[in-house]
Design an enzyme around this catalytic site. Sequence first.
Site, short mmCIF file in Angstrom:
data_model
loop_
_atom_site.label_atom_id
_atom_site.label_comp_id
_atom_site.label_asym_id
_atom_site.label_seq_id
_atom_site.Cartn_x
_atom_site.Cartn_y
_atom_site.Cartn_z
N HIS A 73 0.82 -1.22 0.00
CA HIS A 73 0.00 0.00 0.00
C HIS A 73 0.85 1.27 0.00
O HIS A 73 0.33 2.37 -0.16
CB HIS A 73 -1.01 -0.01 1.17
CG HIS A 73 -0.46 0.37 2.50
ND1 HIS A 73 -0.11 -0.55 3.46
CD2 HIS A 73 -0.18 1.59 3.03
CE1 HIS A 73 0.33 0.09 4.53
NE2 HIS A 73 0.29 1.38 4.30
N ASP A 121 -0.30 -7.49 1.65
CA ASP A 121 0.20 -6.11 1.61
C ASP A 121 1.72 -6.16 1.72
O ASP A 121 2.31 -5.88 2.77
CB ASP A 121 -0.43 -5.33 2.79
CG ASP A 121 -0.14 -3.85 2.71
OD1 ASP A 121 0.43 -3.40 1.70
OD2 ASP A 121 -0.48 -3.15 3.70
N SER A 216 4.15 2.65 8.14
CA SER A 216 3.75 1.63 7.18
C SER A 216 4.94 1.08 6.43
O SER A 216 5.85 1.83 6.05
CB SER A 216 2.80 2.24 6.14
OG SER A 216 1.49 2.21 6.64
#
Length: 264
Positions: A73, A121, A216
Amino acid sequence: MIRTLLLTALVAGALGCGDPAYPPNVSRVVGGEDARPNSWPWQASLQYSSSGQWRHTCGGFLIANNWVLTAAHCISSSRTYRVVLGRQNLSTEETGSLAVKVSTIVVHKEWNSSQLSKGNDIAMLKLANPVSLTNKIQLACLPPAGTILPNNYPCYVTGWGRLKTNGAAPDILQQGRLLVVDYATCSSSGWWGSTVKTNMICAGGDGVISSCNGDSGGPLNCHVAGGHWEVHGIVSFGSSLGCNYYHKPSVFTRVSNYIDWINS
Ligand SMILES: *[C@@H]1O[C@H](CO)[C@@H](O)[C@H](O)[C@H]1NC(C)=O
Ligand SMILES: *[C@@H]1O[C@H](CO)[C@@H](O)[C@H](O)[C@H]1NC(C)=O
Ligand SMILES: *[C@@H]1O[C@H](CO)[C@@H](O)[C@H](O)[C@H]1NC(C)=O
């Protein structure tokens, strides 16, 4: 017995991963804290070019001298990326730190940005040039395929993400101690329920420490038997209710589920 120990030591030495020259300061500090400089030497900052400036967008970690692992992502196909390694303070040049262009990006083919809760992901970034390993830039170890950590296993999430919901992003790499929440607990009602799948790993959820925006793609580092660190998770998502919401632990891509994919 001795033969086994020797063999284990040789294998660990040959892999040359997960064993920082500057060991991290491990503590029970709640709420995140500055990391000791260069103590997570596989930590990367993924940056993209925007009007002539490089901007930090995500974390990542070095798994070979020309490959970095991050979250899918984090990747937008229209952007140009580079990876910064060996860094403590993102706002300043540091000796021993370097920036490398990304030449190829491999996003997991089952990743779908409209279906974050399906997982997958994960993305691999191939560096334009292999980097030399130093005492500030080292490889992460990955866990053996299929490894599942038990409930409450202590790990550390690291990144330059915000320290609290809508807070300021720090210059200095942060570390936060998080306890693993096993799948049975994390997928129960009152926790994440069916949003969490077995290809994920949960950690945190005490309402105090968590990963947050900007972390992230970064690693969940767990110290394992044998005395080295392994990266068991890639920061994937958290609760929209806030970065450290009670019973909504941070959710990570479970690296041990993707060893074959990474190797291929
Ligand atoms: C790490 O620990 C050492 C020794 O306890 C201490 O001197 C140092 O300030 C710590 N560094 C950070 C960044 O916490
Ligand atoms: C990080 O670097 C910036 C730019 O040099 C500096 O202003 C800032 O004080 C540094 N942060 C820390 C915590 O040393
Ligand atoms: C991604 O998920 C959306 C929403 O479920 C779906 O409409 C779309 O077809 C999926 N894309 C791919 C490439 O599978």
